[in-house]
Design a protein around this motif. Structure first.
Motif, PDB file in Angstrom:
ATOM      1  N   GLY A  13       0.662  -1.317   0.152  1.00  0.00           N
ATOM      2  CA  GLY A  13       0.150  -0.039  -0.021  1.00  0.00           C
ATOM      3  C   GLY A  13       0.856   1.331  -0.389  1.00  0.00           C
ATOM      4  O   GLY A  13       0.264   2.190   0.278  1.00  0.00           O
ATOM      5  N   GLY A  14       1.823   0.839   0.650  1.00  0.00           N
ATOM      6  CA  GLY A  14       2.913   2.704   0.615  1.00  0.00           C
ATOM      7  C   GLY A  14       3.362   3.113  -0.708  1.00  0.00           C
ATOM      8  O   GLY A  14       4.012   4.647  -0.534  1.00  0.00           O
ATOM      9  N   SER A  15       3.451   2.350  -1.584  1.00  0.00           N
ATOM     10  CA  SER A  15       3.694   2.582  -2.871  1.00  0.00           C
ATOM     11  C   SER A  15       2.766   3.710  -3.496  1.00  0.00           C
ATOM     12  O   SER A  15       3.281   4.567  -4.305  1.00  0.00           O
ATOM     13  CB  SER A  15       4.253   2.208  -4.314  1.00  0.00           C
ATOM     14  OG  SER A  15       2.836   0.536  -4.103  1.00  0.00           O
ATOM     15  N   THR A  16       1.525   3.791  -3.252  1.00  0.00           N
ATOM     16  CA  THR A  16       0.902   4.793  -3.999  1.00  0.00           C
ATOM     17  C   THR A  16       1.002   6.341  -2.887  1.00  0.00           C
ATOM     18  O   THR A  16       0.803   7.002  -4.056  1.00  0.00           O
ATOM     19  CB  THR A  16      -0.416   4.303  -2.936  1.00  0.00           C
ATOM     20  OG1 THR A  16      -0.645   3.099  -4.018  1.00  0.00           O
ATOM     21  CG2 THR A  16      -2.301   5.457  -4.341  1.00  0.00           C
ATOM     22  N   ARG A  17       0.948   6.352  -1.839  1.00  0.00           N
ATOM     23  CA  ARG A  17       1.554   7.510  -1.462  1.00  0.00           C
ATOM     24  C   ARG A  17       3.310   7.902  -2.055  1.00  0.00           C
ATOM     25  O   ARG A  17       3.024   9.231  -1.998  1.00  0.00           O
ATOM     26  CB  ARG A  17       1.593   7.245   0.303  1.00  0.00           C
ATOM     27  CG  ARG A  17      -0.134   7.162   1.080  1.00  0.00           C
ATOM     28  CD  ARG A  17       0.377   7.512   2.418  1.00  0.00           C
ATOM     29  NE  ARG A  17       1.263   6.591   3.578  1.00  0.00           N
ATOM     30  CZ  ARG A  17       0.767   5.651   3.776  1.00  0.00           C
ATOM     31  NH1 ARG A  17       0.331   5.109   3.675  1.00  0.00           N
ATOM     32  NH2 ARG A  17       2.020   4.515   4.510  1.00  0.00           N
ATOM     33  N   TRP A  18       3.599   7.183  -2.145  1.00  0.00           N
ATOM     34  CA  TRP A  18       4.772   7.841  -2.804  1.00  0.00           C
ATOM     35  C   TRP A  18       5.664   7.818  -3.242  1.00  0.00           C
ATOM     36  O   TRP A  18       5.387   9.182  -3.812  1.00  0.00           O
ATOM     37  CB  TRP A  18       6.737   6.051  -2.383  1.00  0.00           C
ATOM     38  CG  TRP A  18       7.152   6.243  -0.953  1.00  0.00           C
ATOM     39  CD1 TRP A  18       6.269   4.513  -0.384  1.00  0.00           C
ATOM     40  CD2 TRP A  18       7.844   6.755  -0.739  1.00  0.00           C
ATOM     41  NE1 TRP A  18       7.493   4.861   0.792  1.00  0.00           N
ATOM     42  CE2 TRP A  18       8.049   5.776   0.980  1.00  0.00           C
ATOM     43  CE3 TRP A  18       8.166   8.026  -0.606  1.00  0.00           C
ATOM     44  CZ2 TRP A  18       8.998   6.486   2.003  1.00  0.00           C
ATOM     45  CZ3 TRP A  18       9.046   9.159   0.559  1.00  0.00           C
ATOM     46  CH2 TRP A  18       9.385   8.119   1.485  1.00  0.00           C
ATOM     47  N   ALA A  19       4.672   6.846  -4.748  1.00  0.00           N
ATOM     48  CA  ALA A  19       4.106   8.214  -5.862  1.00  0.00           C
ATOM     49  C   ALA A  19       3.228   9.293  -6.148  1.00  0.00           C
ATOM     50  O   ALA A  19       3.962  10.479  -6.369  1.00  0.00           O
ATOM     51  CB  ALA A  19       3.470   6.714  -6.750  1.00  0.00           C
ATOM     52  N   ALA A  20       2.260   9.559  -4.827  1.00  0.00           N
ATOM     53  CA  ALA A  20       1.338  10.642  -5.148  1.00  0.00           C
ATOM     54  C   ALA A  20       3.162  12.229  -4.660  1.00  0.00           C
ATOM     55  O   ALA A  20       2.973  13.108  -5.381  1.00  0.00           O
ATOM     56  CB  ALA A  20       0.510  10.733  -4.144  1.00  0.00           C
ATOM     57  N   ALA A  21       3.594  11.744  -3.472  1.00  0.00           N
ATOM     58  CA  ALA A  21       4.316  12.873  -3.126  1.00  0.00           C
ATOM     59  C   ALA A  21       5.053  12.678  -3.686  1.00  0.00           C
ATOM     60  O   ALA A  21       5.512  13.994  -4.194  1.00  0.00           O
ATOM     61  CB  ALA A  21       5.586  11.630  -1.215  1.00  0.00           C
ATOM     62  N   PHE A  22       5.757  12.000  -4.620  1.00  0.00           N
ATOM     63  CA  PHE A  22       7.435  11.834  -5.634  1.00  0.00           C
ATOM     64  C   PHE A  22       6.581  13.176  -6.786  1.00  0.00           C
ATOM     65  O   PHE A  22       7.600  13.637  -7.927  1.00  0.00           O
ATOM     66  CB  PHE A  22       7.620  11.019  -5.975  1.00  0.00           C
ATOM     67  CG  PHE A  22       8.976  10.157  -5.320  1.00  0.00           C
ATOM     68  CD1 PHE A  22       9.902  10.690  -4.731  1.00  0.00           C
ATOM     69  CD2 PHE A  22       8.593   9.080  -5.293  1.00  0.00           C
ATOM     70  CE1 PHE A  22      11.104  10.366  -4.614  1.00  0.00           C
ATOM     71  CE2 PHE A  22       9.970   8.685  -4.424  1.00  0.00           C
ATOM     72  CZ  PHE A  22      10.804   9.307  -3.417  1.00  0.00           C
ATOM     73  N   LEU A  23       5.849  12.869  -7.294  1.00  0.00           N
ATOM     74  CA  LEU A  23       5.005  13.372  -8.367  1.00  0.00           C
ATOM     75  C   LEU A  23       4.091  15.003  -7.659  1.00  0.00           C
ATOM     76  O   LEU A  23       5.057  15.893  -8.638  1.00  0.00           O
ATOM     77  CB  LEU A  23       3.236  12.957  -8.573  1.00  0.00           C
ATOM     78  CG  LEU A  23       2.458  13.211  -9.520  1.00  0.00           C
ATOM     79  CD1 LEU A  23       3.309  13.151 -10.888  1.00  0.00           C
ATOM     80  CD2 LEU A  23       1.201  12.365 -10.051  1.00  0.00           C
ATOM     81  N   VAL A  24       3.907  14.850  -6.788  1.00  0.00           N
ATOM     82  CA  VAL A  24       3.572  16.452  -6.361  1.00  0.00           C
ATOM     83  C   VAL A  24       5.128  17.328  -6.527  1.00  0.00           C
ATOM     84  O   VAL A  24       4.724  18.506  -6.383  1.00  0.00           O
ATOM     85  CB  VAL A  24       2.631  16.420  -5.207  1.00  0.00           C
ATOM     86  CG1 VAL A  24       3.020  18.353  -4.234  1.00  0.00           C
ATOM     87  CG2 VAL A  24       1.603  15.851  -4.709  1.00  0.00           C
TER      88      VAL A  24
END
Lengths: 590, 212
Positions: A13-24
């Protein structure tokens, strides 16, 4: 169940948060960088194009991180997207940020090279390629340091708002220009090496790899074109803004991460094939179909399935022993393990290693079918072993018969002939010296010896006809026909020599059938055919007797069947009161 | 003659028998290579060759025989075999005009018959072992012209196949020459064989016919 495919479970589940953080963070960074550029005098158009190119990497990287969390291509693209904007900060009005940006402007090129060389896993495949990435990095950083150290004290003279170089170590404009020129040349050379490496990889790739890595070829082509566009842009100074070369360069680069991302997602889409595989396995449980289904699902026509046998080693679906390819063979092996031991192995195109999810899904879907087919393969292997041992027994018996036949001929029979000669010599002397009664006695002895010799010859011939050894099958059959006690017609004989074991089997089929026809059937004539056909030698012996022949345990026909089956052949007996008896044997010639 | 046989005992014994019978034994050898050397050295009238000789003990004798016939056409060859095999006999006879023989090895002890066979071969005849001929003639057939032959004609046919001349057959069967000639003509007519065939051709014709 498979060792190399455990990474499948990294769907965290963590990868979704990381992906969003990197994107922003990445997009904010892009906007900030382009704002700095515009503030420094860059036309807005140019800034937008440059921002798009960099942000394209960031977005693609974030999506890749989300969709392929175990894969390193995502982080690499994010790294490109982040370093892409270093150069923009040379426009800031502050000495140290300027120095940093001016020094590390070219770092993004290192990540792009890394990305190209390491696609699709993100891992560099060889030390040579790792060396290439390091060379690019060293060139970029070293030249960056030298150009910063030698930059003019005031970054450009006569400008009022420029920053001061905080590290003005080498105050020599000539040296600075030399560093810039050298960087251009070495950079161009490295670019050529990188593209050559990609071309070489394409050249080496198997058809499956070429298909799977299509994104790489496209992306490399785009980058090569954009590089050409940069060179053209430098050569043709067409005007400050909106030059076609400038446009096209940025659009080409912006397309690169999108192509990579599409390639990555496409690799994953192959999972859809698993569902089809499941259906196929349900529908076609037939022998050998499993391999074809796996080949289709994995898109690797070269795939081979090897099943582990308990004694170690592997067999194919037919139960024949196989050897797994070693390192350097250009093939990859995925072992299929289960609790309590090894099920088997898949030998496949190395490109499948890059698609662990697909491989593991397919294997999981096919596990039951694989287990089933393994059991069947093991049974076949055992049958094959039994057959081979039967063949060995028959061959050993043949060898022994041959040996005995030789010994009879070269031993006993020769001695008896010698004895006859001795008798004749003695008889000559006896006739000269005595009254003739000795000579008569010797004649009697001689005729006894002669009969013994004839008996021996028949015995030896029955054991193993010598003509089978040094003549053809047709020759040996001639002999049989000659000695048969009833009329025999030979319709066909093979036109070429066959393996000794095949000829021997055919000979014994004819010999046994003939002797049955003579002894039991009351036949008045027999027809023999021995024909070579594409699938092997067909021997047919038909009589017109009263039938009643059958294959009974311990009987002559059963022995024949053993012999024929040991050669992977087949023996049928059809026997009826009206139609006589037909013995038919089909023996593969190889 | 030259004797070639790797069984020393038999070779010596045979040599003594032949010498006693007045045949000159020029050389005794034990394999095909020596045989060819001896023939090259001093071509004999007849080479008597055992079919099985070193190194493989299969058909060296046959091959040596064919080589002798092609290199020294004046040297007749008598092959001795332990087998009644039509294939061996045909292999020897194929392509040979004359001067070859195929006898069972144990014939050697019947000195008179053996010497007679040697002489026939030396004179250019073809000799095939009577046992083999008997098997060929005695083989059961259907719808075959052979079934039309009388017992006497069969007897004569067998002797033709053995390479005997009409005169030789007459002597063997205690018949007049004229009777034998009549039998032979009758046989050839019934079997539709060329009647004008010479001595050796007729052996071949008969063998080929019998084999069919």
């Amino acid at each position: 169940m498979a060792g190399t495919v455990e990474r499948l479970n990294l769907w965290s589940g963590g990868s979704t948060r990381w992906a969003a953080a990197f994107l922003v963070a990445g997009l904010t960074w892009a906007v900030l960088a382009e704002a700095v550029s515009v503030d420094g005098g860059e036309p807005v158009e140019n800034a937008v194009l440059d921002g798009l190119a960099g942000a394209s990497f960031t977005v693609a990287g974030a999506v890749a991180l989300l969709r392929r969390p175990g894969n390193r291509i995502g982080p690499l693209m994010l790294a490109v997207g982040f370093t892409w904007f270093f150069g923009n900060f040379t426009a800031v009005h502050s000495a140290w940020p300027w120095a940093f940006a001016y020094t590390f402007e070219a770092v993004s090129a290192c990540f792009i090279v890394w990305l190209i060389l390491a696609y699709p896993t993100g891992f560099l495949p060889s030390k040579r390629q790792a060396g290439l990435v390091v060379a690019v990095a060293v060139t970029a950083v070293l030249s960056g340091i030298l150009r910063t150290l030698s930059a003019h004290f005031l970054v450009y003279s006569g400008c009022t708002w420029c920053v001061r170089n905080p590290v003005p170590v080498i105050d020599n404009e000539g040296f600075h220009a030399a560093v810039e020129d050298a960087f251009d040349i070495v950079g161009a050379a490295l670019a050529v090496v990188v593209f050559a490496t990609v071309v070489a990889r394409w050249h080496r790739a198997t058809p499956a790899e070429r298909r799977a890595l299509r994104a790489l070829w496209i992306a490399s082509g785009l980058l090569a074109l954009s590089y050409v566009a940069i060179l053209l842009d430098q050569l043709l100074t067409l005007g400050a803004n909106a030059r076609p070369t400038f446009w096209s360069q940025h659009i080409l680069v912006a397309a690169v991460p999108i192509v990579f991302l599409a390639g990555l997602l496409r690799l994953k889409l192959a999972r859809g094939a698993v569902g089809r595989l499941l259906l196929e396995i349900e529908e076609t449980p037939s022998h050998g179909a499993l391999r074809n289904s796996l080949a289709a699902a994995l898109r690797d026509p070269s795939i081979e399935v090897a099943y582990a046998v308990d004694s170690g080693g592997f067999v194919d679906a037919d139960g024949h022993g196989v050897t797994l390819p070693g390192p350097g063979s250009g093939r990859a092996i995925t072992y299929l393990d289960r609790e309590g031991g090894r099920l088997g192995a898949l030998v496949h195109d190395p490109v499948l290693v890059e698609q662990p999810e697909l491989l593991s899904s397919v294997v999981a879907a096919a596990r039951l079918a694989l287990t089933n087919e393994r059991l069947q393969a093991l049974v076949r292997a055992q049958l094959e072993e039994v057959r081979a041992s039967r063949l060995r027994i028959i061959e050993a018996a043949d060898t022994e018969r041959r040996r005995i036949e030789r010994n009879l001929h070269d031993g006993a029979q020769q001695r008896l002939i010698g004895l006859r000669i001795a008798i004749q010599l003695a008889r000559g002397r006896a006739a000269a010296t005595s009254d003739g009664s000795d000579a008569l006695a010797l004649d009697e002895i001689d005729s006894e010896v002669l009969e013994t010799i004839e008996e021996l010859r028949r015995l030896a011939h029955g054991l193993h006809p010598a003509v089978l050894e040094d003549g053809s099958l047709a020759d040996a059959l001639d002999g049989l026909v000659l000695r048969a006690g009833l009329p025999v017609t030979v319709e066909a004989t093979p036109d070429r020599p066959l393996a000794a074991s095949v000829e021997a089997a055919a000979y014994y089929v004819v010999a046994e059938s003939l002797s049955n026809a003579m002894k039991h059937s009351g036949a008045t004539q027999v027809t023999i055919e021995a024909r070579c056909q594409p699938d092997g030698l067909h021997v047919r012996v038909a009589d017109d007797g009263e039938g009643g022949a059958s294959i009974e345990p311990g009987g002559g026909l059963a022995g024949l069947r053993d012999r024929v089956e040991a050669l992977r052949g087949q023996l049928d007996v059809v026997s009826s009161p009206r139609g006589g008896t037909v013995v038919h044997a089909a023996i593969p010639c190889e | 003659v030259i004797l070639a046989d790797d069984a020393v005992l038999i070779r010596h014994g045979l040599a003594r028998l032949l010498v006693d019978a007045g045949v000159e034994v020029a050389a005794e050898v034990s394999d095909a290579e020596q045989l060819l050397a001896a023939v090259a050295d001093e071509p004999p009238d007849v080479a008597v060759v055992d079919i099985r000789m070193p190194p493989t003990h299969t058909d060296e004798g046959l091959r040596a025989a064919r080589e002798i016939r092609s290199r020294w056409p004046t040297v007749a060859v008598l092959v001795l075999s332990q087998h009644v095999e039509i294939a061996y006999a045909l292999r020897l006879l194929t392509g040979q005009e004359a001067g070859v023989g195929y006898l069972l090895k144990d014939r050697v002890a019947d000195v008179e018959a053996f010497v007679a066979a040697l002489e026939r071969i030396a004179a250019g005849s073809t000799v095939v072992d009577p046992t083999l001929v008997a098997e060929l003639v005695g083989r059961p057939r259907v719808d075959h012209p052979l079934t039309q032959l009388s017992a006497r004609e069969l007897e004569v046919l067998a002797l033709v196949a053995e390479g005997l001349t009409d005169r030789g057959i007459a002597q063997r069967l205690y018949l007049s020459n004229k009777t034998v000639e009549a039998h032979v003509r009758s046989i050839f007519r019934k079997l539709e064989l060329p009647a004008e065939a010479t001595e050796n051709r007729r052996v071949h014709a008969v063998l080929a016919y019998l084999r069919a």
